[in-house]
Design an enzyme around this catalytic site. Structure first.
Site, PDB file in Angstrom:
ATOM      1  N   LYS A 102       0.828  -1.199   0.000  1.00 29.26           N
ATOM      2  CA  LYS A 102       0.000   0.000   0.000  1.00 29.26           C
ATOM      3  C   LYS A 102       0.871   1.261   0.000  1.00 29.26           C
ATOM      4  O   LYS A 102       0.633   2.196  -0.768  1.00 29.26           O
ATOM      5  CB  LYS A 102      -0.915  -0.017   1.228  1.00 29.26           C
ATOM      6  CG  LYS A 102      -2.013   1.017   1.212  1.00 29.26           C
ATOM      7  CD  LYS A 102      -2.874   0.932   2.474  1.00 29.26           C
ATOM      8  CE  LYS A 102      -3.565  -0.405   2.611  1.00 29.26           C
ATOM      9  NZ  LYS A 102      -4.490  -0.420   3.769  1.00 29.26           N
ATOM     10  N   LYS A 114       2.577  -4.350  11.106  1.00 31.53           N
ATOM     11  CA  LYS A 114       1.272  -4.476  11.755  1.00 31.53           C
ATOM     12  C   LYS A 114       1.485  -5.035  13.144  1.00 31.53           C
ATOM     13  O   LYS A 114       2.457  -5.762  13.402  1.00 31.53           O
ATOM     14  CB  LYS A 114       0.337  -5.407  10.962  1.00 31.53           C
ATOM     15  CG  LYS A 114      -1.128  -5.061  11.131  1.00 31.53           C
ATOM     16  CD  LYS A 114      -1.480  -3.781  10.396  1.00 31.53           C
ATOM     17  CE  LYS A 114      -2.965  -3.470  10.477  1.00 31.53           C
ATOM     18  NZ  LYS A 114      -3.322  -2.277   9.697  1.00 31.53           N
ATOM     19  N   SER A 358      -1.632   9.598   7.470  1.00 29.91           N
ATOM     20  CA  SER A 358      -0.740   9.225   8.571  1.00 29.91           C
ATOM     21  C   SER A 358       0.676   9.733   8.288  1.00 29.91           C
ATOM     22  O   SER A 358       1.359  10.249   9.175  1.00 29.91           O
ATOM     23  CB  SER A 358      -0.697   7.700   8.730  1.00 29.91           C
ATOM     24  OG  SER A 358      -1.801   7.242   9.456  1.00 29.91           O
TER      25      SER A 358
END
Length: 424
Positions: A102, A114, A358
């Site tokens: 991504k 993650k 972000s």
């Protein structure tokens, strides 16, 4: 409602296997070496920790926590922390890899990571969750950091939890380090525009795809499956751009009005009704499965993974699918969807607006300056539009669906960067 990175992944199709099947197909088209394939396939770092937490009744319960850094080739790793009973290593590994692709697709200097803790936050008090998050932060002090690995909110976490991480990390470092995470409260250095960023990115991707298919938004219908943070903002913004949103849904079911749902009224009703559309009177009640098979121009699955599978893919009538969630279309459904000529804007492109803003938050923290909402939105829209155009051009060049094209763009970028850095 706080921003969360979309999509809980439950083990219907193994999420790691589903991601790898698409990765494998794209890697073959790119033509990377076996050595490069192995480097991109295996996470750079996997950490599993036991987290003893004193519960409100005085007992000590040990929770299992995870942090996976899939890649830091492009820059510091980036990815959310989720709290969910079903969190497991395969899920976290798959999500970490998705973050790598991504970030590469939207061309921001992050790798993928993650984190997760196997727990049920709905059965825990605020104090228990705070002690758990602080314990997780302490356990990950040698993993996370503003130049190494930057967590963010995800399922079960939000600005509150990010503030606790900032505090615990800062105490360990002896100074305030607010850029150790993103998704913080605004007063702690959070960015304007972040809450709606993923839904806004979905809208930009949808409008970009409509332009390629010469679809007039004012003559276009859409159904949005999922009315949480991502789906509700996507529905609102699509409606603002002239699209008629005829159906929305949440855990209580689907709601259909052929003349168009009043999205503002639906959001207001949900917010005043304990976060659910249950009992919403502005539409006919249908099931979530019925929503997926409506004869609309645009379908936005923005709730969870594996909602479009080989079992129901043949019933999809939409001309276009724009994936707001991670993994809403199972790998086994890809061939069916492609054979029907449906254009799919894949998750690693369509829902990348959240990680883009972000990144903007992290940049603002590093320079010590806040951008206006207009500047954040303009820059995020440009990033998403440029990313869509790159993926679409790659799709045309390789004659492959957008999903494979997005993986090709991402794999090529990461592999090329690794070579330039002198790898192997």
């Amino acid at each position: 409602m706080g921003y969360i990175e979309p999509a809980p992944i439950k083990d219907k199709e193994n999420p790691l296997e589903s991601m790898m099947s698409r990765f494998d197909a794209a890697a073959k088209l790119v033509g990377i070496s076996d050595e490069m394939y192995d480097i991109l396939k295996v996470p750079a770092r996997q950490v599993i920790v036991g987290l003893p937490v004193t519960m409100d009744n005085g007992t000590i319960k040990v929770f299992e926590g995870y942090r996976v850094i899939h890649s830091n080739i492009l820059g510091p790793a980036k990815g959310g922390i989720r709290l969910d009973p079903a969190v497991n290593l395969d899920e976290v590994r798959a999500l970490a890899a998705w973050m790598t692709w991504k970030c590469a697709v939207v061309d921001i200097p992050y790798g993928g990571a993650k984190g997760g803790i196997a727990c049920n936050p709905r059965e825990m008090s605020a104090g228990e969750i705070e002690r758990l998050i602080r314990q997780y932060t302490v356990a990950m002090l040698d993993v996370i950091g503003p130049d190494r690995d930057i967590p963010a909110p995800d399922m079960g976490t939000g600005p509150r939890e990010m503030a606790w991480i900032v505090d615990e990390y800062s105490k360990a470092k002896g100074m305030t380090v607010n850029n150790v995470v993103t998704g913080k409260p605004l007063v702690l250095g959070g960015s304007l525009g972040r809450t709606e960023a993923t839904g806004r990115g979905v809208t930009v991707a949808a409008l970009s795809a409509m332009d390629k298919l010469r679809m007039n938004p004012y003559r276009t219908t859409a159904a949005v499956q999922g009315f949480g943070n991502v789906g509700s903002f996507a529905a609102e913004l699509l409606h603002e751009r002239g699209v008629t949103v005829v159906a929305v849904s949440d855990i209580s079911g689907g709601y259909y009005n052929k003349s168009g749902i009043d999205i503002t009224a639906a959001v207001s009703y949900r917010n005043s009704n304990k976060g659910t559309l249950e009992g919403f009177g502005g539409a006919e009640k249908i099931s979530n499965e019925e929503l997926l098979s409506l004869a609309v121009d645009v379908l936005v699955p923005a709730a969870k993974e594996d909602v479009i599978t080989e079992d129901n893919a043949a019933s999809i009538q939409a001309k276009m699918i724009v994936e707001g969630a991670n993994g809403p279309t199972s790998a086994s459904a890809d061939e069916i969807i492609n054979s029907k000529g449906i254009l799919v804007v894949p998750d690693i492109l369509a829902n990348a607006g959240g990680v883009t803003v972000s990144y903007f938050e992290w940049v603002q923290n590093r320079i010590g300056y806040k951008w206006t909402l207009d500047r954040v939105n303009r820059r995020a829209d440009r990033v998403m539009k440029d990313a869509f155009d790159r993926v679409f051009e790659t799709s045309q060049r390789y004659q492959v669906p957008l999903r494979l094209a997005a993986y090709i763009v991402a794999i090529d970028k990461v592999a090329s960067t690794y070579k330039y850095r002198g790898g192997y």
